[in-house]
Design a protein around this motif. Structure first.
Motif, short mmCIF file in Angstrom:
data_model
loop_
_atom_site.label_atom_id
_atom_site.label_comp_id
_atom_site.label_asym_id
_atom_site.label_seq_id
_atom_site.Cartn_x
_atom_site.Cartn_y
_atom_site.Cartn_z
N ASP A 1 -3.89 -17.62 21.17
CA ASP A 1 -5.19 -17.01 21.43
C ASP A 1 -6.16 -18.15 21.77
N ARG A 2 -6.44 -18.32 23.05
CA ARG A 2 -7.31 -19.41 23.50
C ARG A 2 -8.74 -19.22 23.01
N GLU A 3 -9.22 -17.99 22.96
CA GLU A 3 -10.60 -17.73 22.53
C GLU A 3 -10.85 -18.18 21.10
N ARG A 4 -9.92 -17.89 20.21
CA ARG A 4 -10.10 -18.21 18.79
C ARG A 4 -9.37 -19.49 18.38
N ASN A 5 -8.60 -20.04 19.31
CA ASN A 5 -7.82 -21.26 19.05
C ASN A 5 -6.88 -21.05 17.86
N GLU A 6 -6.07 -20.00 17.98
CA GLU A 6 -5.12 -19.63 16.91
C GLU A 6 -3.76 -19.32 17.52
N LEU A 7 -2.73 -19.52 16.73
CA LEU A 7 -1.38 -19.09 17.08
C LEU A 7 -1.12 -17.79 16.34
N ILE A 8 -0.77 -16.76 17.09
CA ILE A 8 -0.64 -15.42 16.56
C ILE A 8 0.81 -15.07 16.29
N SER A 9 1.07 -14.56 15.08
CA SER A 9 2.37 -14.01 14.74
C SER A 9 2.18 -12.51 14.54
N VAL A 10 2.70 -11.75 15.48
CA VAL A 10 2.61 -10.29 15.39
C VAL A 10 3.45 -9.80 14.21
N GLU A 11 4.62 -10.40 14.01
CA GLU A 11 5.54 -9.94 12.97
C GLU A 11 4.97 -10.09 11.56
N SER A 12 4.27 -11.19 11.30
CA SER A 12 3.71 -11.38 9.96
C SER A 12 2.23 -11.03 9.89
N ALA A 13 1.66 -10.62 11.02
CA ALA A 13 0.24 -10.24 11.12
C ALA A 13 -0.67 -11.37 10.65
N LEU A 14 -0.34 -12.60 11.10
CA LEU A 14 -1.14 -13.77 10.73
C LEU A 14 -1.56 -14.53 11.98
N ALA A 15 -2.73 -15.20 11.88
CA ALA A 15 -3.23 -16.06 12.94
C ALA A 15 -3.37 -17.47 12.35
N TYR A 16 -2.51 -18.38 12.80
CA TYR A 16 -2.54 -19.75 12.31
C TYR A 16 -3.56 -20.56 13.12
N PRO A 17 -4.45 -21.28 12.45
CA PRO A 17 -5.47 -22.03 13.19
C PRO A 17 -4.88 -23.26 13.90
N VAL A 18 -5.54 -23.66 14.98
CA VAL A 18 -5.23 -24.90 15.67
C VAL A 18 -6.48 -25.76 15.52
N ARG A 19 -6.35 -26.86 14.79
CA ARG A 19 -7.49 -27.74 14.52
C ARG A 19 -7.23 -29.10 15.15
N ASP A 20 -8.18 -29.55 15.94
CA ASP A 20 -8.03 -30.84 16.65
C ASP A 20 -6.72 -30.89 17.41
N ASP A 21 -6.38 -29.80 18.07
CA ASP A 21 -5.15 -29.66 18.87
C ASP A 21 -3.87 -29.71 18.05
N ILE A 22 -3.98 -29.51 16.73
CA ILE A 22 -2.80 -29.54 15.86
C ILE A 22 -2.64 -28.17 15.20
N PRO A 23 -1.53 -27.48 15.45
CA PRO A 23 -1.30 -26.20 14.79
C PRO A 23 -1.13 -26.38 13.28
N VAL A 24 -1.84 -25.58 12.51
CA VAL A 24 -1.75 -25.62 11.05
C VAL A 24 -0.88 -24.43 10.63
N MET A 25 0.40 -24.72 10.43
CA MET A 25 1.39 -23.66 10.19
C MET A 25 1.60 -23.42 8.70
N ILE A 26 0.50 -23.20 7.98
CA ILE A 26 0.54 -22.97 6.54
C ILE A 26 0.00 -21.58 6.28
N GLU A 27 0.78 -20.76 5.59
CA GLU A 27 0.40 -19.36 5.36
C GLU A 27 -0.98 -19.24 4.73
#
Length: 86
Positions: free
Chosen positions: A42-68
């Motif tokens: 999601d470019r607008e919110r700068n998040e990685l979306i998981s439809v299956e787990s219904a979670l949006a992981y943030p991307v901070r300083d171009d680094i995906p934060v893959m922590i639940e």
């Protein structure tokens, strides 16, 4: 001083273009750590979306934060909208 790195000025636009080139490769590699399902960006919110787990992981300083615990819970409407985009 300034934004020089290695003698080359880096504008915010160049940085965005660089990440836009990387995000496709990252999306091919990264998966939801809970379900191992693919992610959507999601470019607008700068998040990685998981439809299956219904979670949006943030991307901070171009680094995906893959922590639940850092992820935002998606609403049912958001999950439906992302399902339709796939």
């Amino acid at each position: 001083a300034g934004g020089a790195t290695g003698g080359i000025e880096s504008s915010p636009d160049q940085r965005s273009d660089k990440f836009m080139a990387l995000d496709t490769r990252l999306l091919e590699i990264l998966v939801d750590p809970l379900t191992k399902a693919p992610l959507l960006f999601d470019r607008e919110r700068n998040e990685l979306i998981s439809v299956e787990s219904a979670l949006a992981y943030p991307v901070r300083d171009d680094i995906p934060v893959m922590i639940e615990e850092e992820a935002r819970k998606l609403s049912p409407d958001e999950v439906d909208a992302w399902r339709k985009r796939r």
